[in-house]
Design an enzyme around this catalytic site. Structure first.
Site, short mmCIF file in Angstrom:
data_model
loop_
_atom_site.label_atom_id
_atom_site.label_comp_id
_atom_site.label_asym_id
_atom_site.label_seq_id
_atom_site.Cartn_x
_atom_site.Cartn_y
_atom_site.Cartn_z
N SER A 207 0.84 -1.20 0.00
CA SER A 207 0.00 0.00 0.00
C SER A 207 0.87 1.25 0.00
O SER A 207 2.10 1.16 0.07
CB SER A 207 -0.88 0.01 1.24
OG SER A 207 -0.12 0.45 2.36
N LYS A 208 0.22 2.39 -0.02
CA LYS A 208 1.00 3.63 -0.10
C LYS A 208 1.82 3.86 1.16
O LYS A 208 2.79 4.62 1.13
CB LYS A 208 0.11 4.82 -0.45
CG LYS A 208 -1.04 5.10 0.46
CD LYS A 208 -1.66 6.44 0.03
CE LYS A 208 -2.77 6.89 0.94
NZ LYS A 208 -4.05 6.28 0.61
N ARG A 209 1.49 3.18 2.24
CA ARG A 209 2.32 3.31 3.45
C ARG A 209 3.70 2.68 3.26
O ARG A 209 4.62 2.93 4.01
CB ARG A 209 1.63 2.65 4.65
CG ARG A 209 0.53 3.50 5.25
CD ARG A 209 0.02 2.87 6.53
NE ARG A 209 -0.48 1.52 6.30
CZ ARG A 209 -1.70 1.24 5.85
NH1 ARG A 209 -2.52 2.24 5.58
NH2 ARG A 209 -2.10 0.00 5.64
#
Ligand code: GLU
Length: 436
Positions: A207-209
């Site tokens: 994910s973008k994390r």
């Protein structure tokens, strides 16, 4: 049978690399087999499928070179066909109308799954089965009259003549339903290939994390389209030999669905960055210079009319080091300005110690009168000065690097000194000595 595949994104804003990876695999499969690669925008969620979200999909595809063989199909324009298929299923007794909530607000159309083991053969995962007791009916047209995803997806794939559905394995559960819908509509199901998930270092969905996750972000960070394309092609697939750095043409030639592996593919941004460097070095020189120039200009380090020959020499000197054009100013900015910053940590470590000021003074004196200011001559000279003073040459190598660049790492020292030239080198050593 000639291959027809499609990428069927639901536009939501930004384009996740997991989604575009599905597009890449479809495209590679179509190009390898001489088939057609189509695009269907599944834009029935009017709130999320804004024109900007659609544009993000088209831009990402365009940037990566994922050309399509026909006009895109917009699913929102296919509502009549979806509803007609629901009518047909009702006529055939494969679906029934039901007042779902018992609210009297209207009836939904519910597809009746055959009460038997649901199964299909997946090209990547092999035979997949779902027990008869776990098979449940599902809504295909909501009570508000809107067709649901399952119906639209299947009806459109039939109408588009899709032969292979290649998509993420989050769709496996849907596929049991879809296979039944194809059959109930009197169509032969296509072949299915469910791609392994893309995960982070902990094995969780990427994910973008975990860093950049959207195509646009990689583009902004300065990644090359071919490098991201190459990297994502290797997320779940390999050519079967030890090749890693491959052009789109090489990938097309080697790609088969049989070589897609079922286990999750771990994204490693360090590896992607390395791969970008490899692609960068294969670009034509003019393009490489333009990429470097742009980053220098963005940092106020390059103005029109500056010495192109000097830039060429700097880019050559940086050769193996530079992995992203956007690193140019940070890694090689010191070539272009006298106001470069000194990295305090390396100043402490390499310069602030006994004997270094004297050593630099001696080197400066030797280099000021060196007959030719070349890498080889500089190397000999540095070693001679070190030997004469009874110092390990490594001490002087590190010290002079920091003195002329402010950094602890960079291109080979002697080449770097040669490119900078005598005048800059002496001036910078003087300035550094003034600080010590
Ligand atoms: N639009 C859905 C998605 O993006 C369906 C994909 C498909 O069938 O390939 O996940």
């Amino acid at each position: 049978m000639s291959v027809r595949v499609r990428f069927a994104p639901s536009p939501t804003g930004q384009v996740h690399i997991g989604n575009i990876r599905a597009a890449i695999f479809n495209w590679l499969f179509a190009r390898h087999s001489g088939g057609k690669f189509l695009l269907r925008i599944e834009d029935t969620d009017r709130e999320r499928s804004t024109p900007e979200a659609v544009k993000a999909v088209l831009d990402a595809m365009d940037w990566l070179g994922l050309n399509v063989d026909d006009e895109p199909v917009y699913q929102s324009s296919r509502r009549e066909a979806h509803l007609a298929a629901a009518e047909e299923l009702l006529r055939r007794g494969a679906a029934v109308r039901e007042d779902k909530g018992g609210t009297g607000k209207g009836e939904a159309v519910v597809f009746r799954m055959p009460k038997e083991t649901a199964e299909f053969e997946d090209i990547i995962k092999g035979r997949l089965q779902k027990d008869a007791k776990d098979v449940t009916d599902f809504v295909i047209v909501r009570s508000d009259g809107n067709p649901v995803f399952h119906l639209g997806n299947v009806v459109d794939d039939i109408q588009m003549g899709i032969t292979h559905v290649i998509r993420g394995d989050d769709h496996v559960e849907n596929t049991f339903r879809h296979v039944a819908l194809y059959r109930a509509l009197g169509a032969t199901p296509p072949r299915f290939a469910h791609l392994p998930m893309i995960v982070n270092a902990q094995g969780k969905p990427y994910s973008k994390r975990d860093g950049a996750a959207f195509v646009g972000e990689f583009r902004e960070k300065g990644f090359l389209a071919d490098a991201l394309f190459n990297y994502l092609a290797l997320c779940g697939w390999s050519p079967g030999d030890d090749r890693e750095v491959m052009s789109p043409d090489e990938l097309v030639a080697a790609f088969t669905l049989e070589r897609v592996h079922p286990s999750p593919a771990q994204v490693d941004l360090t590896k992607l960055t390395w791969m970008n460097g490899e692609h960068l070095r294969r670009r034509p020189v003019a393009e490489r210079l333009a990429g470097c120039r742009a980053d220098l200009a963005a940092h106020g380090l390059w103005r029109e009319g500056q010495d192109e020959g000097y830039l060429v020499r700097v880019v050559e000197a940086m050769a193996e080091r530079l992995k992203l054009y956007t690193d140019m100013a940070a890694q090689a900015g010191f070539f272009f300005t006298e106001e470069f910053p000194y990295d305090d940590k390396v100043v402490q470590k390499r310069l602030k110690k006994p004997g270094i000021a004297e050593g630099l003074t001696a080197l400066r004196a030797a280099w000021a009168v060196l007959p030719i200011f070349t890498a080889t001559a500089l190397e000999e000279s540095l070693k001679a000065v070190a030997v004469a003073r009874g110092v390990n040459p490594a001490e002087y190598i590190h010290a002079s690097r920091v003195a002329v660049s402010g950094l602890g790492v960079g291109p080979g020292l002697y080449v770097m000194l040669e490119v900078l030239g005598r005048e800059r080198v002496c001036k910078r050593i003087d300035r550094t000595l003034g600080m010590l």
